[in-house]
Design an enzyme around this catalytic site. Structure first.
Site, short mmCIF file in Angstrom:
data_model
loop_
_atom_site.label_atom_id
_atom_site.label_comp_id
_atom_site.label_asym_id
_atom_site.label_seq_id
_atom_site.Cartn_x
_atom_site.Cartn_y
_atom_site.Cartn_z
N TRP A 113 -3.79 2.53 11.24
CA TRP A 113 -2.80 1.88 10.38
C TRP A 113 -1.49 1.76 11.17
O TRP A 113 -1.06 2.73 11.79
CB TRP A 113 -2.60 2.72 9.12
CG TRP A 113 -1.59 2.19 8.16
CD1 TRP A 113 -1.45 0.89 7.74
CD2 TRP A 113 -0.59 2.95 7.46
NE1 TRP A 113 -0.43 0.81 6.83
CE2 TRP A 113 0.12 2.04 6.64
CE3 TRP A 113 -0.23 4.29 7.46
CZ2 TRP A 113 1.17 2.45 5.82
CZ3 TRP A 113 0.81 4.70 6.64
CH2 TRP A 113 1.49 3.79 5.83
N LYS A 163 -3.64 3.15 -4.03
CA LYS A 163 -4.79 2.25 -4.13
C LYS A 163 -5.73 2.66 -5.26
O LYS A 163 -6.11 1.83 -6.07
CB LYS A 163 -5.59 2.25 -2.83
CG LYS A 163 -4.75 2.25 -1.58
CD LYS A 163 -4.22 0.89 -1.22
CE LYS A 163 -3.14 1.04 -0.18
NZ LYS A 163 -2.92 -0.11 0.63
N ASP A 174 -5.82 11.74 6.70
CA ASP A 174 -5.09 10.78 5.89
C ASP A 174 -6.08 10.18 4.90
O ASP A 174 -7.00 9.45 5.29
CB ASP A 174 -4.50 9.68 6.79
CG ASP A 174 -3.72 8.65 5.98
OD1 ASP A 174 -3.66 8.78 4.73
OD2 ASP A 174 -3.17 7.71 6.60
N1 PLP Z 1 -2.46 5.67 5.24
C1 PLP Z 1 -3.19 4.56 5.34
C2 PLP Z 1 -4.35 4.55 6.27
C3 PLP Z 1 -2.89 3.45 4.58
O1 PLP Z 1 -3.62 2.36 4.70
C4 PLP Z 1 -1.78 3.50 3.71
C5 PLP Z 1 -1.45 2.30 2.95
O2 PLP Z 1 -1.73 2.25 1.81
C6 PLP Z 1 -1.08 4.70 3.61
C7 PLP Z 1 -1.44 5.75 4.40
C8 PLP Z 1 0.06 4.98 2.71
O3 PLP Z 1 0.43 4.07 1.80
P1 PLP Z 1 1.38 4.47 0.61
O4 PLP Z 1 2.61 5.05 1.19
O5 PLP Z 1 1.61 3.17 -0.07
O6 PLP Z 1 0.63 5.45 -0.24
C1 LMR Z 2 -1.88 -1.92 4.42
O1 LMR Z 2 -2.30 -1.47 5.49
O2 LMR Z 2 -1.84 -3.10 4.13
C2 LMR Z 2 -1.46 -0.94 3.36
O3 LMR Z 2 -1.70 0.33 3.83
C3 LMR Z 2 -0.07 -1.13 2.89
C4 LMR Z 2 0.99 -0.77 3.89
O4 LMR Z 2 1.95 -0.09 3.47
O5 LMR Z 2 0.89 -1.13 5.05
#
Ligand code: PLP
Ligand code: LMR
Length: 400
Positions: free
Chosen positions: A131, A248, A212
């Site tokens: 990510w 999510k 994560d």
């Molecule tokens: N980690 C991963 C792999 C993600 O795709 C996301 C996005 O949703 C997050 C963490 C953290 O997102 P949020 O801060 O919206 O919970």
């Molecule tokens: C994404 O990868 O699209 C989600 O995890 C949302 C974000 O905050 O990037």
């Protein structure tokens, strides 16, 4: 004063939403950010969430500050959802946990805590790719960021041999970030057998596993099945770190509901660790937001709502799977050059299509279809009304 401040680049993921919003074409599709949409392309507020909110309203709730580590009913229920009610760390009261500003906040608290207290290393290894926000989160937490092999472009699957080699060559004590399920951006997860091998290797090398878990329930439609890796590591005696997000799986994106936890040796160690988690959190944002944590804890602790929620998680996961099937069938029947089986075999919110950067650019410019530059699409952005237009546009772009 700010004349020397350079303009920064747009965010690779959220910047896509900005470009989408600026496009006025009625056919436009946003497949950038991972946010669930219903079959009409609309944001989806879960029925269990609406009921939890109605229930909360009826209790005439106050707006007081939460404790630094958040709503106790929520953190307890969140830990139970991840680790399982019967897991040893929970039955022995050894899990240190704090509420967080969704998953991002949990990762940041974890990064800051490890950077301050983890005695064996200041390096965290991320899967390649990962990510996009992981690198800045951990770098800003004071850790050094490196990567390990994860995705094999040739097979469009897991580079399991490369992954194992890289784990073996990491310095003893290094921190390893693992996506618990529904890997973002690739949609490629290890099998349970592969997880078992990974767990053994990490234990042998005395690496520190940091999970994560942003998509519990989204991979298989079942929250217990999706917790396999986390629970396997824990039952093999490893003291993991864990980030959880309810963005999510409860559709609570903007409510920012999450948790960070650490498995510790015993209740006394847990108390010391929690006291330091408070000291990490207090100067960052003092204490977390209230409303979303109340919603999540209501759903997690009321049997009827919990059941309804489980059904809704499955419904979201199943709609995504049905879109995978339709996209695959469409691309094949349009005679699109290439092998598209990965669209069906990948899991979770995303498909890592293999579309190249020029192709994604062409999709935006010619077809008003927006995705991240790495060729990732958020499957949830597809629905019965736009799937044919999307498939035809992709097919055209690939044919060149
Ligand atoms: N980690 C991963 C792999 C993600 O795709 C996301 C996005 O949703 C997050 C963490 C953290 O997102 P949020 O801060 O919206 O919970
Ligand atoms: C994404 O990868 O699209 C989600 O995890 C949302 C974000 O905050 O990037």
């Amino acid at each position: 004063t700010w004349s020397a401040v350079p303009a920064g680049p747009p965010d690779p993921i959220l910047g896509v939403t900005e470009a989408f919003k600026a496009d006025k074409d009625p056919r436009k599709i946003n497949l950038g950010v991972g946010a669930y949409r219903d079959d009409n392309g609309k944001p989806y507020v879960l029925g269990s969430v609406k009921k939890a909110e109605a229930f909360l309203e009826s209790t005439n709730p106050d707006k007081e500050y939460l404790p630094i580590t958040g709503l106790p009913e929520f953190t307890k229920a969140a830990a139970k959802l991840a680790y399982g009610a019967d897991s040893t760390p929970l039955t022995t009261n050894s899990v240190a946990v704090t509420q967080s500003i969704s998953g991002t906040g949990a990762l940041r608290i974890g990064g800051a805590f490890l950077s301050r207290f983890y005695p064996h290393s200041k390096t965290i290894y991320l899967p390649n790719p990962s990510w996009g926000n992981h690198t800045p989160i951990f770098r800003d937490s004071g850790l050094e960021v490196k990567t390990y092999r994860y995705f094999d472009k040739k097979t469009v699957g897991l580079d399991f041999a490369g992954l194992k080699e890289d784990l073996k060559s990491m310095p003893v004590g290094s921190i390893v970030l693992l996506h618990a399920c529904a890997h973002n951006p690739t949609g490629v997860d290890p099998t349970p057998e592969q997880w078992t091998e990974i767990s053994d290797l990490i234990q042998e090398k005395q690496l520190f596993p940091f999970f994560d878990m942003a998509y519990q329930g989204f991979a298989s439609g079942n929250t217990t099945r999706d917790a396999f890796a986390v629970r396997h590591f824990v039952s093999s005696g490893q003291q993991i770190a864990l980030s959880q997000s309810f963005a999510k799986n409860m559709g609570l994106y903007g409510e920012r509901v999450g948790a960070f936890s650490l498995v510790t040796a015993d209740p006394e160690e847990k108390a010391r660790v929690e006291s330091q988690l408070k000291i990490v959190v207090r100067p960052m944002y003092s204490n977390p937001p209230l409303h979303g944590a109340r919603i999540a804890s209501t759903i997690l602790t009321k049997e009827e709502l919990y059941k309804e929620w489980e059904g809704e998680v499955k419904l979201m996961a199943d709609r995504i799977i049905s879109m995978r099937d339709r996209l695959y069938d469409n691309l094949v029947s349009l005679g699109t050059p290439g092998e598209w089986g990965h669209i069906k075999s990948q899991i979770g919110m995303f498909s890592f299509t293999g579309l190249t950067q020029p192709q994604t650019k062409a999709l935006a410019e010619k077809a008003h279809i927006y995705l991240t530059a790495d060729g990732r699409i958020s499957m949830a952005g597809l629905n019965g009304n736009n799937i044919d237009y999307f498939s035809e546009s992709v097919s055209k772009v690939v044919k060149g």
